[in-house]
Design an enzyme around this catalytic site. Structure first.
Site, PDB file in Angstrom:
ATOM      1  N   ASP A 116       0.856  -1.175   0.000  1.00  0.00           N
ATOM      2  CA  ASP A 116       0.000   0.000   0.000  1.00  0.00           C
ATOM      3  C   ASP A 116       0.898   1.233   0.000  1.00  0.00           C
ATOM      4  OD1 ASP A 116      -2.533   1.481   0.445  1.00  0.00           O
ATOM      5  OD2 ASP A 116      -3.214  -0.442   1.265  1.00  0.00           O
ATOM      6  N   ASP A 223      -3.265   4.539  -2.247  1.00  0.00           N
ATOM      7  CA  ASP A 223      -4.376   5.051  -1.449  1.00  0.00           C
ATOM      8  C   ASP A 223      -4.809   6.437  -1.936  1.00  0.00           C
ATOM      9  OD1 ASP A 223      -5.905   4.496   1.081  1.00  0.00           O
ATOM     10  OD2 ASP A 223      -5.046   6.434   1.641  1.00  0.00           O
ATOM     11  N   GLU A 284      -6.427   3.846  -6.025  1.00  0.00           N
ATOM     12  CA  GLU A 284      -7.782   3.985  -5.495  1.00  0.00           C
ATOM     13  C   GLU A 284      -8.392   5.200  -6.182  1.00  0.00           C
ATOM     14  OE1 GLU A 284     -10.063   3.781  -1.204  1.00  0.00           O
ATOM     15  OE2 GLU A 284      -8.233   4.931  -1.355  1.00  0.00           O
ATOM     16  N   HIS A 358     -11.192  -3.636   2.655  1.00  0.00           N
ATOM     17  CA  HIS A 358     -11.139  -3.367   4.105  1.00  0.00           C
ATOM     18  C   HIS A 358     -11.988  -2.165   4.514  1.00  0.00           C
ATOM     19  CE1 HIS A 358      -8.438  -0.583   2.257  1.00  0.00           C
ATOM     20  NE2 HIS A 358      -8.311   0.088   3.379  1.00  0.00           N
ATOM     21  N   ASP A 359     -12.592  -1.474   3.551  1.00  0.00           N
ATOM     22  CA  ASP A 359     -13.450  -0.322   3.858  1.00  0.00           C
ATOM     23  C   ASP A 359     -14.929  -0.627   3.639  1.00  0.00           C
ATOM     24  OD1 ASP A 359     -11.224   1.322   4.350  1.00  0.00           O
ATOM     25  OD2 ASP A 359     -11.121   1.990   2.263  1.00  0.00           O
TER      26      ASP A 359
HETATM   27  O1  TEU Z   1      -9.970   5.109   1.764  1.00  0.00           O
HETATM   28  C1  TEU Z   1     -10.336   6.190   0.980  1.00  0.00           C
HETATM   29  C2  TEU Z   1     -11.701   6.613   0.935  1.00  0.00           C
HETATM   30  O2  TEU Z   1     -12.142   7.215  -0.021  1.00  0.00           O
HETATM   31  C3  TEU Z   1     -12.526   6.394   2.116  1.00  0.00           C
HETATM   32  O3  TEU Z   1     -13.427   7.447   2.228  1.00  0.00           O
HETATM   33  C4  TEU Z   1     -13.260   5.155   2.049  1.00  0.00           C
HETATM   34  O4  TEU Z   1     -14.126   5.176   0.954  1.00  0.00           O
HETATM   35  C5  TEU Z   1     -13.967   5.100   3.352  1.00  0.00           C
HETATM   36  O5  TEU Z   1     -13.102   4.412   4.195  1.00  0.00           O
HETATM   37  C6  TEU Z   1     -15.267   4.465   3.273  1.00  0.00           C
HETATM   38  O6  TEU Z   1     -16.079   5.102   4.219  1.00  0.00           O
HETATM   39  C7  TEU Z   1      -8.602   4.934   1.900  1.00  0.00           C
HETATM   40  C8  TEU Z   1      -8.302   3.678   2.675  1.00  0.00           C
HETATM   41  O7  TEU Z   1      -8.732   2.566   1.941  1.00  0.00           O
HETATM   42  C9  TEU Z   1      -8.938   3.786   4.014  1.00  0.00           C
HETATM   43  O8  TEU Z   1      -8.800   2.610   4.765  1.00  0.00           O
HETATM   44  C10 TEU Z   1      -8.272   4.935   4.711  1.00  0.00           C
HETATM   45  O9  TEU Z   1      -8.898   5.155   5.953  1.00  0.00           O
HETATM   46  C11 TEU Z   1      -8.339   6.229   3.893  1.00  0.00           C
HETATM   47  O10 TEU Z   1      -7.982   6.028   2.541  1.00  0.00           O
HETATM   48  C12 TEU Z   1      -7.365   7.234   4.437  1.00  0.00           C
HETATM   49  O11 TEU Z   1      -6.058   6.818   4.209  1.00  0.00           O
END
Ligand code: TEU
Ligand code: CA
Length: 606
Positions: A116, A223, A284, A358-359
């Site tokens: 990442d 990210d 992303e 993971h989100d």
């Molecule tokens: O997530 C980016 C992001 O756009 C987030 O708003 C994501 O959609 C959100 O977690 C959903 O509610 C990335 C990573 O994948 C996330 O784990 C991190 O917390 C975030 O960036 C900040 O680095």
């Protein structure tokens, strides 16, 4: 087959515009969330040694690439997405030696390793940020500093430079008393945004990326990389947006797909990736819809990224208050958003395909059926077949291959995710836009912690994630259903979700139509059956080789819709069932009768 092998494609067939048959066209990526994968030292947190000890499981599954969520030194405010040192492993996860061993073992087993890359922001504990707090330091301009709103005392309520709200609740501005100014943070206040306008910032990032590539990693998942270039006014102004019910405007309108994004990504490509081979980059794509921008960024001729994660299909069950007020998903919305993503990169560029990460909540709980274990297994397989038969590189998120479900938390104190906890307080206690009951229901459906409960390896008290007699409990509760949903049972069961994923991966490795064929949606208006066609052209257009994919996305039986039925036109040959969630004889009978059983999915060679 290892990831460096390419399948033979018929002459003249191209997977996309510029690069004939890139290796990732028939590869499958597996995402590991290290803190929830495997603990080896009994502190209740997964670690690198744990990952290494489970690589044989991943080799058995058959994946080609693993992507590790961040393992760098971090105060863990956002579980490692807040990095304090890009060139060190956090002691919680192990050492650099552990990392080297993981890399060497993965490579020996024929799997690549993608790290990442979190460079839209750092931790506030990163030395760059600490130095930047001094306006006379050379790092003064490495972050986004702005004075208080004119006429306001700095640091007092309402003195923030504007109304931008952070993704994780509260203002996107944090006052720093040492500097006497505010810094921008789109995410938590411990995640200050880096100023990519500053060339020193960019080159420090490229140096670090080269350092990792030279150590032998195989690429990066980047990210929120589409948020690095900000839309500024002619004199650096940051325009406020419309203020919503929670008292904030959307910071992302100002940060998404900014005017210098292509320039920055091309510079990164030149500085880091030109001259290297066999690597993978996936960005992303926050704020990038499946459309011309997706095509442009992933078109190899533009030398930016290999692929993007586009999220439009995961927004379809968000209600009026966004993800916290979910609504039922409509299959026609899934088809529409997926079709837009697929069509955007049909002639140039490439897609990534994912339903979990993971989100996100677990897809089998979200769009499948978990009311009985039988339906859970059926719907997990159907959704897997649906995703993996699209054109693009599929991503599996740890536990998805077991049909793992949402966490089932009912109390706020079970949650660990700062987004979930902050947004509860903002919406329920402060802005009072939602009742406690509704917000708890929203969290149960959509919280990121749904994906973060420990990997379910076996039926022992902590699911084999950590030893039953370990000194510390897992950092987040294990799902009690690990007694029935776990890797040990599924690896031994030829009808398991795991076994079905093995077959899907094998199919992508060996079938050129799956890897490279074009994609065409059928029956766009059907609300229960998702069907499409994958085809490779032959010299004679009458001899196109095609796979018909039909998936019943419901727990009742369903008629095979018009377009698919026309293609089958009555003649069914069981030997042409390439893969099905039910046994091939039953699948052939379903095709013949024109009726699918609940969650039946079939790949049929035309
Ligand atoms: O997530 C980016 C992001 O756009 C987030 O708003 C994501 O959609 C959100 O977690 C959903 O509610 C990335 C990573 O994948 C996330 O784990 C991190 O917390 C975030 O960036 C900040 O680095
Ligand atoms: Ca540990």
């Amino acid at each position: 087959m290892t990831s460096t092998q390419r399948i033979e494609l018929p002459d003249g067939v191209r997977t996309n515009g510029a690069d004939p048959n890139p290796w990732w066209a028939n590869s499958v990526v597996y995402q590991i969330y290290p803190r929830s994968f495997q603990d080896t030292n009994g502190d209740g947190i997964g670690d690198l040694k744990g990952i290494t000890s489970r690589l044989d499981y991943l080799a058995r599954l058959g994946v080609d690439v693993i992507w590790l969520s961040p393992v760098y030194k971090s105060p863990q405010d956002d579980n490692g997405y807040d990095i304090a040192d890009y060139r060190q492993i956090d002691p919680m996860f192990g050492t650099m030696d552990d990392m080297d061993e993981l890399l060497a073992t993965a490579h020996r087993l024929g799997m690549k390793v993608v790290m990442d890359l979190v460079v839209n922001h750092t931790s506030d504990e990163h030395p760059w940020f600490q130095a930047s707090r001094d306006a006379n330091d050379p790092h003064a301009d490495w972050y986004w500093w702005r004075p208080a709103k004119p006429g306001h005392e700095p640091g007092t309520p309402g003195a923030e430079p504007n109304h931008w709200g952070s993704y994780f609740g509260g203002s996107a501005w944090q006052y720093d008393a040492k500097r006497g100014e505010y810094y921008l943070h789109q995410f938590s206040k411990k995640q200050p945004d880096l100023n990519w306008e500053n060339p020193e910032v960019r080159h420090a990032v490229y140096d670090m990326m080269n350092w990792w590539m030279d150590r032998g990693i195989d690429g990066f998942r980047m990210d929120v990389i589409t948020l690095i270039s900000k839309h500024l006014g002619p004199n650096g102004e940051m325009e406020d947006g419309e203020i919503g019910p929670e008292g904030y405007s959307n910071v992302y309108w100002f940060c998404e797909d900014g005017p210098r994004l292509d320039e920055f990504l091309q510079e990164m490509h030149r500085e880091v990736f030109d001259g290297r081979e066999g690597y993978l980059t996936v960005g992303e794509g926050t704020g990038i819809d499946g459309g011309p921008r997706d095509e442009f960024i992933t078109d190899p001729r533009n030398r930016e990224l290999d692929m993007l994660f586009v999220f439009t299909h995961l927004d379809i069950d968000h209600g009026e208050g966004g993800k916290w007020t979910p609504k039922p998903m409509r299959l026609t919305d899934l088809k529409r958003t997926m079709a837009a993503q697929q069509n955007a990169v049909a002639s140039h560029g490439w897609a990534s395909i994912f339903l979990d990460n993971h989100d996100q909540p677990r897809v089998v709980s979200r769009w499948g059926d978990t009311t009985t274990d039988e339906l859970r297994v059926k719907s997990a397989k159907a959704l897997a077949l649906l995703a993996h038969l699209h054109r693009g590189t599929p991503y599996i998120y740890q536990g998805e291959e077991l049909g793992m479900t949402n966490a089932g938390f009912t109390r706020l104190d079970q949650y660990r995710d700062l987004e979930s906890i902050n947004m509860y307080h903002q919406r329920v206690d402060e802005a009072k836009v939602e009742s406690a009951e509704d917000m708890m229901a929203g969290l149960a459906a959509q919280s990121r912690d749904n994906a973060r409960t420990p990997m379910q390896w076996d039926s022992t008290p902590y699911a084999g994630f950590t030893a039953a007699d370990a000194p510390a409990k897992p950092w987040i509760e294990v799902n009690p259903n690990h007694t029935t949903i776990n890797a040990e049972d599924e690896v031994a069961d030829p009808d398991s979700v795991f076994a079905f994923y093995q077959r899907l991966i094998e199919l992508r490795h060996t079938n050129p139509i799956v890897a490279a064929g074009d994609w065409k949606l059928l029956d766009p208006d059907d609300e229960q059956v998702y069907d499409f066609l994958r085809s490779l052209p032959e010299e004679n257009p009458e001899e196109r080789r095609s796979l018909l994919v039909i998936v019943n996305c419901g727990s009742t039986s369903a008629h095979i819709p018009h377009d698919a039925a026309e293609l089958i036109h009555g003649a069914v040959d069981a030997s042409r069932i390439v893969l099905s969630t039910t046994d091939p004889d039953m699948a052939a009978a379903s095709l013949l009768l024109g009726k699918l059983s609940p969650w039946e999915g079939i790949v049929y060679q035309l």
